[in-house]
Scaffold this motif. Structure first.
Motif, short mmCIF file in Angstrom:
data_model
loop_
_atom_site.label_atom_id
_atom_site.label_comp_id
_atom_site.label_asym_id
_atom_site.label_seq_id
_atom_site.Cartn_x
_atom_site.Cartn_y
_atom_site.Cartn_z
N LYS A 321 -2.07 3.00 5.68
CA LYS A 321 -2.12 1.68 5.04
C LYS A 321 -3.54 1.14 5.16
O LYS A 321 -4.24 1.41 6.14
CB LYS A 321 -1.14 0.71 5.71
N THR A 322 -3.96 0.39 4.17
CA THR A 322 -5.32 -0.14 4.19
C THR A 322 -5.57 -0.99 5.43
O THR A 322 -6.64 -0.91 6.04
CB THR A 322 -5.58 -0.99 2.92
N GLU A 323 -4.57 -1.81 5.80
CA GLU A 323 -4.75 -2.67 6.97
C GLU A 323 -4.97 -1.85 8.23
O GLU A 323 -5.84 -2.17 9.06
CB GLU A 323 -3.54 -3.59 7.16
N THR A 324 -4.19 -0.77 8.39
CA THR A 324 -4.33 0.08 9.57
C THR A 324 -5.72 0.70 9.64
O THR A 324 -6.36 0.71 10.70
CB THR A 324 -3.26 1.20 9.55
N CYS A 325 -6.20 1.19 8.51
CA CYS A 325 -7.54 1.81 8.49
C CYS A 325 -8.63 0.79 8.84
O CYS A 325 -9.57 1.12 9.57
CB CYS A 325 -7.82 2.40 7.10
N CYS A 326 -8.49 -0.45 8.36
CA CYS A 326 -9.48 -1.48 8.68
C CYS A 326 -9.45 -1.83 10.17
O CYS A 326 -10.50 -2.05 10.79
CB CYS A 326 -9.22 -2.74 7.84
#
Length: 590
Positions: A321-326
């Motif tokens: 997920k984008t949030e996890t990567c950030c």
């Protein structure tokens, strides 16, 4: 279109919220869930489901609407059901094929929406780098969709959901004025579709435009206004709206809780924002939305252990997920592993090329790596994704300042300051650039304004004082230095270099004017700092010499270290207070 003054408008909004019938709102929510679900609008369905759950005290079983489908849709039900099953499995081309000859509103929307999703998916897959996906010029699928939808739009044959899709297509083609008009019409026709309100919120450029929109007086309008005020950095009114929603039935809404956390974040109230995010995690422990903002706050507070725990927790929920990567990117950045930070922000952008936070954070990482070209590219893309993101404009300003291209950085700092007019950091940045460009009168105004706005960094007064000193305006410099020292005592934040230079100036200033008591105090303070110790001793000797020449005062060498002005044990400045109005009025005149 008529404009309503902000104050009276806000009172009307608050009165409207307090008179809501929560039972009718729940009925609307259930209807919207069904309508959006049939069209594959999963994000709107999820948002409505979360809102419905926050009203769990009102039971849904007696409120479920009796849905009567039109005859044309029932005649195409088999094709629609088959296509919808393919759509739910992300087989968009296949879904579009099986409803291409259907004529009902729901089936037509599913056909067009499937083509839109298929085109977006292919553009993302074809892009090698995230920047290519964002700037992809191969948008023929959007032009084809626009052509088909425009024919029906001119014939007035589009329902509220198809109008929404047409607005999104126009927005993707950068036809913002047309997109705004179509999205407003979509909301007027279908006010229960949250997705249309959300898309409209993202393209409103300013408050004047917001006040001039002809929007239906619907309960969803309050949620829209709260989000739009937040996007436009009108924080106080956003806070009032969300507080009123909490007080009128939506205290359990995770969406409202998250928005309140964002309000505190934008208001630079870090502690309140962190508490709000922590509370949100307790009631919704597997939530990933907005958790990257929470990780930014943990980063700012240098809370490495808590950030590591958050990163591990989000990895357990969903690695991709984008949030996890950030969040993982922030974790590596805090550890000083900036190459790995860049890698994870790139992963986030591969998943979603329009994810604003990742572009901005990646720009920060490139700055740490001294890769200014890549940083500029990242920040520029962030401004294209959302021109109202002040952090990206500010980042561009910092980058050009490092490159000593001050005219460029002044332009970008101005952009950031317009978006955050009450943020002292933006005004301070402008002042520093003006000073480097030798535009000293503008620099003075900026430093004074930063001080008036609260001066988060605590540097405005000392810079203003040094600027006065540089210009030979000694009275104003003395007032600013004196106020700076008082401010330091109040804040309890000390800088030996700045304080020593302030006391040195004040000692010389008062000595020249014969104010020996104030000069003695400042000189004695100078002896406490390595930078000014010797100069302080010399000043004390000179003060002692002058004092000894006064009639009736005996020549006592001990007076230089403790004579008539000895204030041993006193730590509070007793310098003569030169009024701040002295330089405030001068700046106002200029």
């Amino acid at each position: 279109m008529t404009s309503v003054s902000p104050s009276s408008d806000l009172k009307k909004k608050m009165a409207a919220v307090s008179s809501w019938d929560l039972k009718e709102i729940k009925r609307d929510i259930l209807k919207a869930q069904i309508d959006c679900s049939k069209r594959g609008l999963h994000h709107s369905v999820k948002w409505m489901a979360e809102l419905s759950h926050s009203l769990s005290q009102i039971k849904a079983k007696d409120l479920l609407p009796n849905v009567e489908e039109p005859e044309d849709f029932l005649s195409e039900l088999e094709q629609y059901t088959l296509a919808k099953s393919y759509f739910d499995l992300s087989e968009y081309r296949r879904a579009a094929f099986f409803v291409q000859d259907c004529r009902s509103d729901k089936a037509y929307f599913l056909h067009m929406y499937s083509l839109y999703k298929a085109g977006a998916k292919k553009a993302l897959e074809d892009a090698v780098e995230p920047i290519e996906a964002h700037c992809n010029k191969d948008n023929d699928y959007l032009k084809d969709l626009r052509s088909d939808l425009d024919k029906k739009y001119k014939a007035d044959e589009l329902d509220g959901f198809c109008l929404y899709l047409y607005g999104v297509v126009l927005k993707k083609l950068d036809l913002m004025k047309e997109a705004l008009d179509v999205l407003v019409k979509a909301i007027q026709v279908e006010p229960l579709h949250w997705g249309a309100w959300q898309e409209l919120s993202l393209i409103i450029p300013d408050r004047e435009m917001l006040n001039n929109l002809e929007l239906p007086d619907h309960w969803l309008k309050q949620f829209f206004l709260g989000q739009t005020y937040l996007e436009l950095q009108i924080i106080d009114e956003a806070l009032k709206i969300y507080q009123d929603l909490i007080n009128n039935g939506f205290s359990n809404s995770t969406y409202v809780k998250a928005q309140m956390a964002l309000v505190h974040h934008h208001n630079t109230d870090v502690d309140s924002a962190m508490k709000a995010f922590a509370d949100l995690q307790k009631v919704d422990p597997y939530r990933l939305e907005n958790m990257d903002i929470y990780s930014n706050l943990l980063y700012i507070k240098n809370m490495r252990v808590e950030l590591a725990c958050l990163a591990h927790h989000c990895c357990d929920i969903d690695n991709y997920k984008t949030e996890t990567c950030c969040i993982i990117g922030n974790y590596y950045s805090l550890r000083g592993q900036h190459e790995k930070g860049v890698l994870y922000f790139q992963r986030a952008l591969k998943l979603n090329p329009n994810y604003l936070s990742a572009w901005t954070l990646m720009g920060h990482e490139y700055m740490e790596l001294k890769n200014t070209n890549a940083a500029i590219q990242s920040y520029r893309t962030a401004t294209e994704v959302n021109p109202r993101d002040y952090r990206a404009w500010y980042g561009l300003g910092q980058t050009y300042e490092i490159l000593k291209m001050y005219s460029y950085c002044l332009y970008y700092y101005m952009k950031a300051q317009v978006l955050r007019p009450n943020d002292s950091r933006m005004v301070m940045a402008l002042g520093e650039v003006y000073e480097k460009l030798d535009r000293l009168q503008e620099a003075k105004k900026c430093y004074w304004k930063a001080h008036a706005l609260g001066d988060m960094e605590g540097l405005a007064l000392i810079k203003l004082a040094r600027l006065f000193e540089r210009l030979g305006e000694d009275d104003q410099a003395a007032a600013a230095f004196t106020e700076y020292l008082s401010e330091v005592e109040r804040r309890g934040v000390y800088s030996t270099e700045d304080q020593s230079s302030a006391y040195r100036f004040l000692a010389n200033y008062h000595l020249k004017r014969g104010n020996l008591e104030e000069a003695f105090f400042a000189a004695q303070k100078c002896t406490e700092y390595d930078e000014t110790k010797e100069e302080g001793k010399a000043l004390l000797r000179e003060i002692s010499r002058r004092e000894s020449t006064k009639p009736g005062i005996r020549n006592d060498p001990e007076s230089a270290s403790g004579g008539p002005y000895s204030i041993s044990g006193c730590s509070t400045p007793v310098l003569r207070q030169v009024t701040m109005n002295l330089f405030a009025s001068q700046i106002d005149k200029e």
